[in-house]
Scaffold this active site. Sequence first.
Site, PDB file in Angstrom:
ATOM      1  N   ASP A 168       0.834  -1.195   0.000  1.00 58.50           N
ATOM      2  CA  ASP A 168       0.000   0.000   0.000  1.00 58.50           C
ATOM      3  C   ASP A 168       0.873   1.251   0.000  1.00 58.50           C
ATOM      4  OD1 ASP A 168      -2.332   1.840   0.835  1.00 58.50           O
ATOM      5  OD2 ASP A 168      -3.284  -0.130   0.832  1.00 58.50           O
ATOM      6  N   ASP A 177      -1.425   1.396  18.091  1.00 59.73           N
ATOM      7  CA  ASP A 177      -2.145   0.165  17.787  1.00 59.73           C
ATOM      8  C   ASP A 177      -1.420  -0.713  16.771  1.00 59.73           C
ATOM      9  OD1 ASP A 177      -4.345  -0.462  19.285  1.00 59.73           O
ATOM     10  OD2 ASP A 177      -5.742   0.770  18.145  1.00 59.73           O
ATOM     11  N   HIS A 210      -3.841   5.978   3.733  1.00 65.83           N
ATOM     12  CA  HIS A 210      -4.502   4.774   3.236  1.00 65.83           C
ATOM     13  C   HIS A 210      -3.891   3.489   3.792  1.00 65.83           C
ATOM     14  CE1 HIS A 210      -5.836   1.823   0.160  1.00 65.83           C
ATOM     15  NE2 HIS A 210      -6.853   2.637  -0.028  1.00 65.83           N
ATOM     16  N   ASN A 223      -4.390  -4.265  22.804  1.00 66.77           N
ATOM     17  CA  ASN A 223      -3.509  -3.718  23.832  1.00 66.77           C
ATOM     18  C   ASN A 223      -4.190  -2.703  24.739  1.00 66.77           C
ATOM     19  OD1 ASN A 223      -3.857  -1.717  21.943  1.00 66.77           O
ATOM     20  ND2 ASN A 223      -1.674  -1.341  21.577  1.00 66.77           N
ATOM     21  N   ASN A 314     -13.723   0.423  -7.073  1.00 72.90           N
ATOM     22  CA  ASN A 314     -14.823   1.286  -6.637  1.00 72.90           C
ATOM     23  C   ASN A 314     -15.534   2.024  -7.762  1.00 72.90           C
ATOM     24  OD1 ASN A 314     -14.160   0.590  -4.034  1.00 72.90           O
ATOM     25  ND2 ASN A 314     -12.921   2.404  -3.683  1.00 72.90           N
ATOM     26  N   VAL A 353      -5.728 -14.661  -7.024  1.00 71.41           N
ATOM     27  CA  VAL A 353      -5.818 -13.463  -6.185  1.00 71.41           C
ATOM     28  C   VAL A 353      -7.263 -13.389  -5.714  1.00 71.41           C
ATOM     29  CG1 VAL A 353      -5.701 -10.952  -6.108  1.00 71.41           C
ATOM     30  CG2 VAL A 353      -3.974 -12.249  -7.382  1.00 71.41           C
ATOM     31  N   SER A 401     -11.192  -0.874  -0.776  1.00 71.17           N
ATOM     32  CA  SER A 401      -9.893  -0.854  -0.086  1.00 71.17           C
ATOM     33  C   SER A 401     -10.035  -1.221   1.377  1.00 71.17           C
ATOM     34  CB  SER A 401      -9.268   0.546  -0.171  1.00 71.17           C
ATOM     35  OG  SER A 401      -8.670   0.771  -1.405  1.00 71.17           O
TER      36      SER A 401
END
Length: 472
Positions: A168, A177, A210, A223, A314, A353, A401
């Site tokens: 990405d 996080d 993104h 956590n 999209n 894929v 995405s």
Amino acid sequence: MSAGLAATALAVTALGATAASAVPAPLAAAAEPGPLMNYVVNTKASPGHIRKVENAVKAAGGTVLVSYRQIGVVVAQSTNVDFKAALKSGRDGREVQSVGATRTAAVTDGTTAAAASTMSGPAAEREVVGAPVPDPRENEQWDLTQIKADQAHAITDGSRRVLVGINDSGVDDTHPDLAPNFDAANSVNCTANGVADRTEGAWRQTTSAHGTHVAGTVAAARNGVGIVGVAPGVRIASVKVVNDDGYIFPEYAICGFIWSAERHMDVTNHSYFIDPYMFWCKDNGDQGAVQEAVRRAAAYSTDRGVLAVAASGNSNYDLANKTVDNSSPNDSTPTPRTIDNNCLDMPTELPHVLTVASTDKGGAKSSFSNFGLNKIDVAAPGRAILSTVPGGEYRTMSGTSMASPHVAGVAALAKSAHPWWGPLQIEAALRKQADDTACPAVIDARCTGTVQNNAFFGEGNVDALDAVKRGY
């Protein structure tokens, strides 16, 4: 990175019968260099064939950027406007199976370039960005409940043995996080002409949130801070394939696939389409050569044990019935063209894929999601998904995405519970375990197929709970 120029020629004209009477003619003018362009060159996958193609590249006035002996692909660069013809003209050029330019505008990698007027990849997917959420909690993540990830977590959060590549725009590994699960040693930046850059931090985001958002959906740590990912116990690595202008050119994607394979990743997420064409057609020119090079890279990754998961796109487009493409190429001037099903949205339409469509909170197909009978494998939540963004923040985004990393996370859970499974076994399991989802009650002619497999949801909504049951 500069490219070589063709050698200057010296012409001699005899004006008399003796050598003394011969004078040199004026030096022939060197050909004016053209725009700097990148190319993929396909040959047989062997060191000898690669070596000959590398020699042919240099003889044609080009520079070898990177060679992949594993798949028989060389990425080259040149300012020679006749590079493709010159490449095939010599003896070594006979080893060239196909060659294609990877873009239609001049290369700007490694230089200061103006922002692209037409964004692509993650940017073109038009995520809907909501206001930052200062202190989000797991109970706000309706998407985890919808795919039964909350129930799966009662069995396992995933194994540290499992590594997921976030192919990405880069990942903020300092996010509280993400830091606990981030694997810097296996992270890379592929956006400098497709050459792997392992410099510390080169794999971080620079202009786009993104990749960080995608990473949080896959594996935000459990956590006590912020949110929880679908597979909060697995590791993630950043494979940066989106440049600062939002483009994912073929050489970037190829670098990402090969890197993921060589670093023994288990799952990779690809929430992008490869620029500058929304659909790469199987022709005898640039697009066909690029389609073949990317196909080889993806197949090699699968063969090396990596399951690739990708966003379907999209554009609310029927991938099973392609007719026109009005948006390509997006790095220069788009020209409307007629296309057919030999033109592929890459990487999502490549073999093995896993192609993911997006659903809304109520389970309906998201209005933006691409679709297509026997094109969509499974569906997952993709609208208003809460996840991590750079700077320790959280916000919602929408798009296929956002749907794809849910499936990548479930795949990571499946690999954790069944470590002996390879990519084809995980792919088959996720398809079989998906919850059957019927077409809308209100008749929509686009949703062809059956309850078990249709154009909107494929084989159904991904099921994290079934993925971790050891009895399967």
